[in-house]
Design a protein around this motif. Structure first.
Motif, PDB file in Angstrom:
ATOM      1  N   CYS A  70      12.318 -30.892 -27.142  1.00 36.61           N
ATOM      2  CA  CYS A  70      10.916 -30.645 -27.475  1.00 36.61           C
ATOM      3  C   CYS A  70      10.009 -31.398 -26.502  1.00 36.61           C
ATOM      4  O   CYS A  70      10.452 -32.179 -25.666  1.00 36.61           O
ATOM      5  N   ALA A  71       8.706 -31.194 -26.622  1.00 40.54           N
ATOM      6  CA  ALA A  71       7.738 -31.796 -25.703  1.00 40.54           C
ATOM      7  C   ALA A  71       7.666 -33.317 -25.848  1.00 40.54           C
ATOM      8  O   ALA A  71       7.211 -33.998 -24.932  1.00 40.54           O
ATOM      9  N   ASP A  72       8.096 -33.859 -26.987  1.00 40.46           N
ATOM     10  CA  ASP A  72       8.069 -35.314 -27.170  1.00 40.46           C
ATOM     11  C   ASP A  72       9.117 -36.029 -26.315  1.00 40.46           C
ATOM     12  O   ASP A  72       9.019 -37.228 -26.102  1.00 40.46           O
ATOM     13  N   THR A  73      10.093 -35.310 -25.834  1.00 42.28           N
ATOM     14  CA  THR A  73      11.120 -35.893 -24.971  1.00 42.28           C
ATOM     15  C   THR A  73      10.525 -36.063 -23.584  1.00 42.28           C
ATOM     16  O   THR A  73      10.079 -35.105 -22.963  1.00 42.28           O
ATOM     17  N   LYS A  74      10.513 -37.288 -23.090  1.00 37.70           N
ATOM     18  CA  LYS A  74       9.860 -37.587 -21.811  1.00 37.70           C
ATOM     19  C   LYS A  74      10.718 -37.220 -20.613  1.00 37.70           C
ATOM     20  O   LYS A  74      10.229 -36.724 -19.619  1.00 37.70           O
ATOM     21  N   LYS A 115      12.146 -33.025 -34.894  1.00 36.97           N
ATOM     22  CA  LYS A 115      11.627 -31.791 -34.301  1.00 36.97           C
ATOM     23  C   LYS A 115      12.652 -30.861 -33.666  1.00 36.97           C
ATOM     24  O   LYS A 115      12.507 -29.645 -33.736  1.00 36.97           O
TER      25      LYS A 115
END
Length: 114
Positions: free
Chosen positions: A98-102, A31
């Motif tokens: 991206c938003a998937d990275t915590k 992503k």
């Protein structure tokens, strides 16, 4: 004995090609720039290194083996450093994960632009 060496060389080439394929699929499917950079640096380096080792086993000439091993060492030394520097430059330029990275570990270290 020669047939066993040729089988090992063939397997090394296939494994290296599969890692290179995984790296190229990662470049297309992941992503953000950081995930893509990770795929390219890790899988691409491993694939290239295994294929260079297959060349070293196949060649048998000391000069070719030395150059192939030097190439493997060069990949192993330069790929992580260049990926790290490119990631820092991308973050400094404003590319956020991206938003998937915590966890954004660099969020506290970078001052907001005023």
């Amino acid at each position: 004995m020669i047939a066993i060496v040729e089988i090992v060389i063939g397997l090394m080439l296939v494994v290296g090609a599969l890692f290179a394929l995984a790296a190229s699929i990662g470049l297309l499917r992941l992503k953000d720039v950081y995930m893509r950079m990770h795929a390219a640096s890790k899988a691409g380096t491993l694939g290239s290194g295994v294929m260079l080792l297959a060349l070293a086993v196949h060649a048998g000439d000391l000069s070719i083996v030395t150059r192939a091993l030097a190439g493997v060492v060069f990949f192993l030394l330069t790929a992580p450093i260049s990926a790290h520097l490119l990631a820092k430059a991308a973050y400094a330029a404003g590319y956020r994960p991206c938003a998937d990275t915590k966890v954004d570990a660099l969020a506290e270290t970078v001052r907001p632009k005023s």
